[in-house]
Structures are given as structure tokens and as C-alpha cells.
Design a protein around this motif. Structure first.
Motif, PDB file in Angstrom:
ATOM      1  N   GLN A 155       7.513  17.901 -40.687  1.00 32.03           N
ATOM      2  CA  GLN A 155       6.105  18.302 -40.629  1.00 32.03           C
ATOM      3  C   GLN A 155       5.271  17.236 -39.924  1.00 32.03           C
TER       4      GLN A 155
ATOM      5  N   HIS B  26       5.939  17.430 -36.245  1.00 29.08           N
ATOM      6  CA  HIS B  26       5.254  18.617 -35.730  1.00 29.08           C
ATOM      7  C   HIS B  26       3.759  18.332 -35.527  1.00 29.08           C
ATOM      8  N   GLU B  27       3.139  17.685 -36.509  1.00 30.79           N
ATOM      9  CA  GLU B  27       1.711  17.376 -36.411  1.00 30.79           C
ATOM     10  C   GLU B  27       1.433  16.349 -35.320  1.00 30.79           C
TER      11      GLU B  27
ATOM     12  N   ARG C  38       3.211  15.968 -32.539  1.00 26.11           N
ATOM     13  CA  ARG C  38       3.334  16.697 -31.267  1.00 26.11           C
ATOM     14  C   ARG C  38       2.086  17.542 -31.014  1.00 26.11           C
ATOM     15  N   GLU C  39       1.585  18.172 -32.076  1.00 23.62           N
ATOM     16  CA  GLU C  39       0.385  18.999 -31.950  1.00 23.62           C
ATOM     17  C   GLU C  39      -0.808  18.159 -31.488  1.00 23.62           C
ATOM     18  N   ARG C  40      -0.963  16.960 -32.081  1.00 27.72           N
ATOM     19  CA  ARG C  40      -2.071  16.072 -31.696  1.00 27.72           C
ATOM     20  C   ARG C  40      -1.942  15.638 -30.243  1.00 27.72           C
TER      21      ARG C  40
ATOM     22  N   HIS D 156      -0.455  17.197 -27.746  1.00 34.55           N
ATOM     23  CA  HIS D 156      -0.754  18.309 -26.847  1.00 34.55           C
ATOM     24  C   HIS D 156      -2.228  18.711 -26.900  1.00 34.55           C
ATOM     25  N   ARG D 157      -2.844  18.544 -28.049  1.00 36.27           N
ATOM     26  CA  ARG D 157      -4.257  18.898 -28.181  1.00 36.27           C
ATOM     27  C   ARG D 157      -5.122  17.925 -27.383  1.00 36.27           C
TER      28      ARG D 157
END
Length: 142
Positions: free
Chosen positions: A129, A132-133, A135-137, A139-140
Motif C-alpha cells: 500500500q 502504491h501511494e 507511485r501515486e504521489r 505520478h500526481r
């Protein structure tokens, strides 16, 4: 959540690291916890629906009307989030039935009992998790 009160094992049972991971007793514990959570959400939804139906009166004061519409929009947004949560609870119940509950979707490793107790719909281990978070940050920020 009042799930512990309805557990077949009694309110004193808590899954332990000392027992086999996702044994029958643990699966039943999480199943009852998920079912109780779902029932709480459905009960709240029925109460909200009933409240919204009663609250359809037309307010003569524009400020009262605006406030009422804002409250209604917030309630509907909350219900939508809870509808999605029910879907995740149903997915978790299906994983209990097919034997994949409690294992990380990404790594296949066991998800910690403490994490599952806090978030019984978890599908990723804490480490997965966090990855995942991150990677999300990244890309954001692009």
C-alpha cells in the motif's frame, strides 16, 4: 462498527499471530465483522433516505433553502462513498469464500492481522500500500 458483539466466537475473541493465518476461526471473525459493518451502513442509508424524503419541504427563505440543498448534497455524496464501500465489503466477503482473503493482491503475502482488523477490506499489505501511494504521489506531481 459493532461487529465484535455479533461474532459467533463471542466479543472476547481477537485473531492472534499465535494461530494459523486465516484459519476457520479468523475467517469467521472477519466475515462477521464485514457483515455487521455492511448492515450498519445499510441501516444508516435507510435512515438518510427516510430523512431526505421528509426534508423535501420548500423553504421560503433563500438562505434556509441553500443550507438545506447543501446538506442534501453532502448526504448524497456520503451515501455514494458508502455505496462504494459496500461494494468493497462484498468483494472482501467473496475473497473469504474463495480463500484469497487476507493475502496481498500484489505480493501474495499475508496482510497483517492488525491491518485487517483496522481495515477489513484491505487488499494490499502495508508495504504494498505504501509503494502504491508513493507511485501515486510521483505520478500526481508530474
Amino acid at each position: 462498527m459493532k461487529a465484535a458483539a455479533v461474532l459467533a466466537e463471542g466479543p472476547e475473541y481477537r485473531p492472534s499471530e499465535d494461530e494459523e493465518f486465516m484459519n476457520e476461526r479468523q475467517l469467521e471473525y472477519f466475515k462477521q465483522k464485514l457483515l455487521a459493518w455492511k448492515e450498519d451502513i445499510l441501516r444508516e442509508s435507510r435512515e438518510t433516505l427516510s430523512h431526505l424524503q421528509k426534508e423535501t419541504e420548500n423553504h421560503p427563505d433563500i438562505a434556509d433553502r441553500a443550507s438545506s440543498e447543501t446538506d442534501r448534497a453532502l448526504e448524497l455524496r456520503t451515501r455514494d462513498r458508502q455505496r462504494k464501500l459496500i461494494s468493497k465489503i462484498d468483494d472482501a466477503l467473496r475473497r473469504i469464500e474463495d480463500g484469497s482473503y487476507g493475502y496481498c493482491e500484489e505480493t501474495g503475502e499475508p496482510i497483517g492481522l492488525a491491518r485487517l482488523d483496522a481495515r477489513p477490506i484491505a487488499t494490499l499489505s502495508l508495504e504494498a500500500q505504501e509503494r502504491h501511494e508513493r507511485r501515486e504521489r510521483v505520478h500526481r506531481d508530474d
